[in-house]
Motif scaffolding. Sequence first.
Motif, PDB file in Angstrom:
ATOM      1  N   PHE A   1       0.804  -1.222   0.000  1.00  0.00           N
ATOM      2  CA  PHE A   1       0.000   0.000   0.000  1.00  0.00           C
ATOM      3  C   PHE A   1       0.836   1.271   0.000  1.00  0.00           C
ATOM      4  CE2 PHE A   1      -2.442  -3.338   2.112  1.00  0.00           C
ATOM      5  CZ  PHE A   1      -3.590  -3.337   1.349  1.00  0.00           C
ATOM      6  N   TYR A   2       2.145   1.126  -0.074  1.00  0.00           N
ATOM      7  CA  TYR A   2       3.007   2.297   0.110  1.00  0.00           C
ATOM      8  C   TYR A   2       4.167   2.258  -0.873  1.00  0.00           C
ATOM      9  CZ  TYR A   2       6.260   5.495   2.534  1.00  0.00           C
ATOM     10  OH  TYR A   2       7.125   6.516   2.852  1.00  0.00           O
ATOM     11  N   ASN A   3       4.409   3.390  -1.528  1.00  0.00           N
ATOM     12  CA  ASN A   3       5.675   3.632  -2.219  1.00  0.00           C
ATOM     13  C   ASN A   3       5.885   5.145  -2.259  1.00  0.00           C
ATOM     14  OD1 ASN A   3       4.192   4.705  -4.385  1.00  0.00           O
ATOM     15  ND2 ASN A   3       4.454   2.904  -5.672  1.00  0.00           N
ATOM     16  N   ALA A   4       6.937   5.586  -2.918  1.00  0.00           N
ATOM     17  CA  ALA A   4       7.284   7.005  -2.871  1.00  0.00           C
ATOM     18  C   ALA A   4       6.229   7.891  -3.518  1.00  0.00           C
ATOM     19  CB  ALA A   4       8.636   7.227  -3.551  1.00  0.00           C
ATOM     20  N   ASP A   5       5.434   7.355  -4.423  1.00  0.00           N
ATOM     21  CA  ASP A   5       4.417   8.162  -5.097  1.00  0.00           C
ATOM     22  C   ASP A   5       3.099   8.202  -4.335  1.00  0.00           C
ATOM     23  OD1 ASP A   5       5.831   8.838  -7.678  1.00  0.00           O
ATOM     24  OD2 ASP A   5       6.003   6.661  -7.701  1.00  0.00           O
ATOM     25  N   LEU A   6       2.801   7.151  -3.585  1.00  0.00           N
ATOM     26  CA  LEU A   6       1.574   7.108  -2.793  1.00  0.00           C
ATOM     27  C   LEU A   6       1.757   7.671  -1.399  1.00  0.00           C
ATOM     28  CD1 LEU A   6       0.332   3.505  -3.736  1.00  0.00           C
ATOM     29  CD2 LEU A   6      -0.451   5.676  -4.706  1.00  0.00           C
ATOM     30  N   ALA A   7       3.003   7.799  -0.952  1.00  0.00           N
ATOM     31  CA  ALA A   7       3.281   8.285   0.402  1.00  0.00           C
ATOM     32  C   ALA A   7       2.823   9.727   0.568  1.00  0.00           C
ATOM     33  CB  ALA A   7       4.780   8.188   0.683  1.00  0.00           C
ATOM     34  N   PRO A   8       2.559  10.146   1.801  1.00  0.00           N
ATOM     35  CA  PRO A   8       2.202  11.547   2.030  1.00  0.00           C
ATOM     36  C   PRO A   8       3.323  12.467   1.565  1.00  0.00           C
ATOM     37  CG  PRO A   8       1.850  10.230   4.009  1.00  0.00           C
ATOM     38  CD  PRO A   8       2.613   9.374   3.059  1.00  0.00           C
TER      39      PRO A   8
ATOM     40  N   ILE B   1       6.317  14.470 -20.989  1.00  0.00           N
ATOM     41  CA  ILE B   1       6.029  15.452 -19.934  1.00  0.00           C
ATOM     42  C   ILE B   1       5.645  14.766 -18.631  1.00  0.00           C
ATOM     43  CG2 ILE B   1       4.471  17.309 -19.221  1.00  0.00           C
ATOM     44  CD1 ILE B   1       4.275  18.122 -22.165  1.00  0.00           C
ATOM     45  N   VAL B   2       4.707  13.821 -18.708  1.00  0.00           N
ATOM     46  CA  VAL B   2       4.189  13.215 -17.487  1.00  0.00           C
ATOM     47  C   VAL B   2       5.203  12.277 -16.847  1.00  0.00           C
ATOM     48  CG1 VAL B   2       3.107  11.107 -18.367  1.00  0.00           C
ATOM     49  CG2 VAL B   2       2.003  12.373 -16.527  1.00  0.00           C
ATOM     50  N   SER B   3       6.137  11.747 -17.628  1.00  0.00           N
ATOM     51  CA  SER B   3       7.121  10.824 -17.064  1.00  0.00           C
ATOM     52  C   SER B   3       8.073  11.517 -16.106  1.00  0.00           C
ATOM     53  CB  SER B   3       7.914  10.143 -18.188  1.00  0.00           C
ATOM     54  OG  SER B   3       8.720  11.073 -18.883  1.00  0.00           O
ATOM     55  N   TYR B   4       8.114  12.848 -16.152  1.00  0.00           N
ATOM     56  CA  TYR B   4       8.953  13.596 -15.225  1.00  0.00           C
ATOM     57  C   TYR B   4       8.214  13.957 -13.936  1.00  0.00           C
ATOM     58  CZ  TYR B   4      12.748  14.053 -18.581  1.00  0.00           C
ATOM     59  OH  TYR B   4      13.797  13.786 -19.434  1.00  0.00           O
ATOM     60  N   GLY B   5       6.975  13.509 -13.796  1.00  0.00           N
ATOM     61  CA  GLY B   5       6.269  13.651 -12.533  1.00  0.00           C
ATOM     62  C   GLY B   5       5.416  14.901 -12.425  1.00  0.00           C
ATOM     63  N   MET B   6       4.821  15.060 -11.251  1.00  0.00           N
ATOM     64  CA  MET B   6       3.874  16.149 -11.014  1.00  0.00           C
ATOM     65  C   MET B   6       4.531  17.522 -11.096  1.00  0.00           C
ATOM     66  SD  MET B   6       0.840  14.957 -10.622  1.00  0.00           S
ATOM     67  CE  MET B   6       0.007  16.326  -9.831  1.00  0.00           C
TER      68      MET B   6
ATOM     69  N   TYR C   1      -2.007   7.421 -10.896  1.00  0.00           N
ATOM     70  CA  TYR C   1      -2.082   7.119  -9.462  1.00  0.00           C
ATOM     71  C   TYR C   1      -2.899   5.855  -9.211  1.00  0.00           C
ATOM     72  CZ  TYR C   1       0.146  11.340  -7.617  1.00  0.00           C
ATOM     73  OH  TYR C   1       1.061  12.310  -7.263  1.00  0.00           O
ATOM     74  N   ALA C   2      -3.946   5.636 -10.012  1.00  0.00           N
ATOM     75  CA  ALA C   2      -4.779   4.438  -9.818  1.00  0.00           C
ATOM     76  C   ALA C   2      -3.973   3.174 -10.065  1.00  0.00           C
ATOM     77  CB  ALA C   2      -5.998   4.492 -10.736  1.00  0.00           C
ATOM     78  N   LEU C   3      -3.164   3.156 -11.130  1.00  0.00           N
ATOM     79  CA  LEU C   3      -2.330   1.995 -11.419  1.00  0.00           C
ATOM     80  C   LEU C   3      -1.248   1.815 -10.366  1.00  0.00           C
ATOM     81  CD1 LEU C   3      -1.913   2.201 -15.303  1.00  0.00           C
ATOM     82  CD2 LEU C   3      -3.055   0.407 -14.013  1.00  0.00           C
ATOM     83  N   THR C   4      -0.660   2.922  -9.939  1.00  0.00           N
ATOM     84  CA  THR C   4       0.350   2.845  -8.876  1.00  0.00           C
ATOM     85  C   THR C   4      -0.256   2.274  -7.605  1.00  0.00           C
ATOM     86  OG1 THR C   4       1.446   4.794  -9.804  1.00  0.00           O
ATOM     87  CG2 THR C   4       2.067   4.163  -7.576  1.00  0.00           C
TER      88      THR C   4
ATOM     89  N   ARG D   1       6.243   7.157 -13.017  1.00  0.00           N
ATOM     90  CA  ARG D   1       6.664   7.138 -14.415  1.00  0.00           C
ATOM     91  C   ARG D   1       6.196   5.860 -15.119  1.00  0.00           C
ATOM     92  NH1 ARG D   1      12.732   8.594 -16.174  1.00  0.00           N
ATOM     93  NH2 ARG D   1      11.919  10.616 -15.530  1.00  0.00           N
ATOM     94  N   LYS D   2       6.419   4.711 -14.512  1.00  0.00           N
ATOM     95  CA  LYS D   2       6.022   3.452 -15.138  1.00  0.00           C
ATOM     96  C   LYS D   2       4.504   3.388 -15.318  1.00  0.00           C
ATOM     97  CE  LYS D   2       9.904   0.733 -13.310  1.00  0.00           C
ATOM     98  NZ  LYS D   2      10.287  -0.375 -12.391  1.00  0.00           N
ATOM     99  N   ALA D   3       3.773   3.823 -14.293  1.00  0.00           N
ATOM    100  CA  ALA D   3       2.311   3.791 -14.390  1.00  0.00           C
ATOM    101  C   ALA D   3       1.811   4.750 -15.464  1.00  0.00           C
ATOM    102  CB  ALA D   3       1.694   4.141 -13.032  1.00  0.00           C
ATOM    103  N   ALA D   4       2.484   5.891 -15.604  1.00  0.00           N
ATOM    104  CA  ALA D   4       2.091   6.849 -16.636  1.00  0.00           C
ATOM    105  C   ALA D   4       2.267   6.247 -18.029  1.00  0.00           C
ATOM    106  CB  ALA D   4       2.919   8.125 -16.506  1.00  0.00           C
TER     107      ALA D   4
END
Length: 525
Positions: A51-58, A209-214, A370-373, A383-386
């Motif tokens: 349930f946790y990784n660097a993208d889902l973390a607060p 663009i999206v592969s570089y993150g938010m 985010y849903a796939l992540t 990046r991979k999920a994007a």
Amino acid sequence: MANTVTSDQSVPEPRPVPATPSTGTSPTDTAPARLGPGPEQLAAHRISPRFYNADLAPSRKEGRSWTAYSVFSLWANDVHSLGNYGFALGLFALGLGAWQILLALLVGAGLLFVLLTLSGFMGHKTGVPYPVMCRIAFGIHGAQLAASVRGIVAIAWFGIQTYLAANVLNVLLLTLVPGLQSWADVEFLGLSGLGWFSFTVLWIVQVIIVSYGMEMIRKYEAIAGPIILATFLALAIWMLVRVDFRISFSIDDPLTGWEMWTNILGGGALWVAIYGTFVLNFSDFTRSAKKRGSIVVGNFWGIPINMLVFGLVVISLAGAQYTIDGTVISSPADIVQEIGSPILLALASLSLLVLTIAVNLMANFVAPTYALTNLFPRHLNFRKAAIISAIIGFAILPWNLYDSPVVIVYFLGGLGALLGPLFGVIMVDYWVVRKTKVNVPQLYTEAGDGEYFYHHGVNWRAIGAFVPAALLSLILALVPAFASVSQFSWFLGAGIAALIYFVIARRDFTFREVDGEEIAVPTAH
């Protein structure tokens, strides 16, 4: 729904976070501090890698980068999307005049300002993205339902919007290089050779663009916003000059009386429904907001004020064209094609491409990523999920979906009707039942006594409120017999779900408020 935390004994006392992880580096090294929590912090809170990784973390409070302008630029792009112009121009064609259109848009804007601000505050306080936010009301496993519905809708529309942008690029390329007409005459799998080229180019640009993150998305939106506003204001002024600032404020047979007021209110309700996706996952963006005031100020200038400007542009474009030849345009692209100068046509077309990419990134790319992540946090990062989201959006051949009324109305329309009930449950749970108290670290544990484990990871009371409201919303949205009230289906679905959940939600335990700073990561990653 057993297994709910009722005392402070189920979670270890918070432990201080070291200035740097235990890697042997000196305290003066700044780079390692950006790595986030160490294994000891995660273990202390029983954080599960499921349930946790660097993208889902607060997101860590320090270093958040989204300002009021960042929030405003989202709306500066999205409000002026071609789809929104098509909707508002449709109101003019329906028979609403200038002031009625402005009133309908402002009614919707006022409601959106409140709903989006409430949703945005949730993201700012918890620092978590939408799929994690869903765990509060639906449980750590039940949240997959809410996240997946939003993600599926977004992936389909990502492909469709990219296809629509490819059509604009086709026109631009044929204007600049007429010899490409031979490419446009060859068709494969429902799309011309030129269409395949344009679609692929725009697809690649968005993936990069999206592969570089938010953070990269924030920067793109900040640049695109002024370009979009300047383009549409210039287009409106150009049209007003053509008619000496004497425009038609309505068609020759405008609506009056009760029918007029029904369509004004219905238009305002549909304006909210259009943003039914955003009111759900606005936390994906506001989790990076520097302060709550940034959300309020950005929303104020970006929603009611910006939508007022949008309405004035709509009235200018529609009224001027109606004055010229008595026709009602369906899109600003109809006017762009009338620009005689190839250079100006190219600039206007490029602006529309910048706009469509901006809208697609924020509305249809972030949510499925985010849903796939959230589904596979141990295997996917942002990046991979994007990239996977983009591949799916390509593989479904979205031009065929767009040309199918069954897909647009019943599949995508049906999924869209589910968004209101999801919103109703999530908002009542957070604001009314819990009174904003969230134990953030518990959102990432699968321990049986976790606060959000409920019954085998699912809050069946939330599901029980969602299902009947979703069924009603689907019936109102899709059954022709209810066409006269279909524009209110989002509100009715959200309201009924909220009411049911308010009645059946559990309140026989103490909600705890624990921030997520100990397990938080830097905003930019």
